[in-house]
Scaffold this active site. Sequence first.
Site, mmCIF file in Angstrom:
data_model
loop_
_atom_site.group_PDB
_atom_site.id
_atom_site.type_symbol
_atom_site.label_atom_id
_atom_site.label_comp_id
_atom_site.label_asym_id
_atom_site.label_seq_id
_atom_site.Cartn_x
_atom_site.Cartn_y
_atom_site.Cartn_z
ATOM 1 N N GLU A 1 19.428 36.828 -1.398
ATOM 2 C CA GLU A 1 18.288 37.677 -1.900
ATOM 3 C C GLU A 1 17.873 37.234 -3.269
ATOM 4 O O GLU A 1 18.926 37.162 -4.276
ATOM 5 C CB GLU A 1 18.724 39.233 -1.879
ATOM 6 C CG GLU A 1 17.687 40.093 -2.642
ATOM 7 C CD GLU A 1 16.169 39.855 -1.995
ATOM 8 O OE1 GLU A 1 15.439 39.712 -3.044
ATOM 9 O OE2 GLU A 1 15.926 40.095 -0.934
ATOM 10 N N ASP B 1 17.840 31.791 -5.017
ATOM 11 C CA ASP B 1 16.563 31.383 -4.621
ATOM 12 C C ASP B 1 16.862 30.550 -3.337
ATOM 13 O O ASP B 1 17.498 29.624 -3.481
ATOM 14 C CB ASP B 1 15.824 30.427 -5.662
ATOM 15 C CG ASP B 1 14.356 30.006 -5.089
ATOM 16 O OD1 ASP B 1 14.055 30.123 -3.805
ATOM 17 O OD2 ASP B 1 13.576 29.710 -5.826
ATOM 18 N N ASP C 1 14.009 35.721 6.823
ATOM 19 C CA ASP C 1 12.809 36.678 6.475
ATOM 20 C C ASP C 1 12.282 36.255 5.168
ATOM 21 O O ASP C 1 12.706 37.032 4.300
ATOM 22 C CB ASP C 1 13.290 38.119 6.536
ATOM 23 C CG ASP C 1 12.437 39.160 6.150
ATOM 24 O OD1 ASP C 1 11.251 38.701 6.409
ATOM 25 O OD2 ASP C 1 12.760 40.309 6.051
ATOM 26 N N CYS D 1 6.312 39.696 8.200
ATOM 27 C CA CYS D 1 5.591 40.674 8.400
ATOM 28 C C CYS D 1 4.194 40.561 8.183
ATOM 29 O O CYS D 1 3.554 41.179 7.771
ATOM 30 C CB CYS D 1 6.163 42.119 8.001
ATOM 31 S SG CYS D 1 6.272 41.844 6.044
#
Length: 170
Positions: free
Chosen positions: A11, A38, A54, A107
């Site tokens: 993350e 990163d 994701d 998403c």
Amino acid sequence: MRSSGELVAIESEERRAAQITELCERTRVSCARVVVADAAEIELGSGYDRILLDPPCTDLGALASRPDARWRKRGADRRRLATLQRRILVRAARALRPGGKLVYSTCTISALENEGVAAAALEHAPELEADDLGALHPRLASRRERRFLQLLPERDRTTGFFAARFRRAG
């Protein structure tokens, strides 16, 4: 995983990494390691059995819950993010062990970020093969590329999600 093996979460934002760490502690997931980095730059190593990717995206599938976001989105954002997503996806593909599986999920409903990135990954990482998720879930198959899934807010009463699953040959 029943606390065996290792779960690695990468993350880039420290605040979100802390939330992931807290969630793992609260749910007693002891095999997780949260790395603040990163994903487009970190050396991932190799030999991963499974990867769930994701990546940052435009969130165009979530406009129903954040309608104000539609005024902040620009075409340049999609192009910039699609480039970043491709870099991360190709790096992740190279970290898989032969036979390993990678799920790429966003998403957004942007073809550039979804089918476009998946197609580019297949081109730039010839060791990848796409699984035919559309054959397993025909109602959710992407209209642009039937091997991939695309949930649509107006049809599925959910956020617009995309998913592609790849296997590393070998």
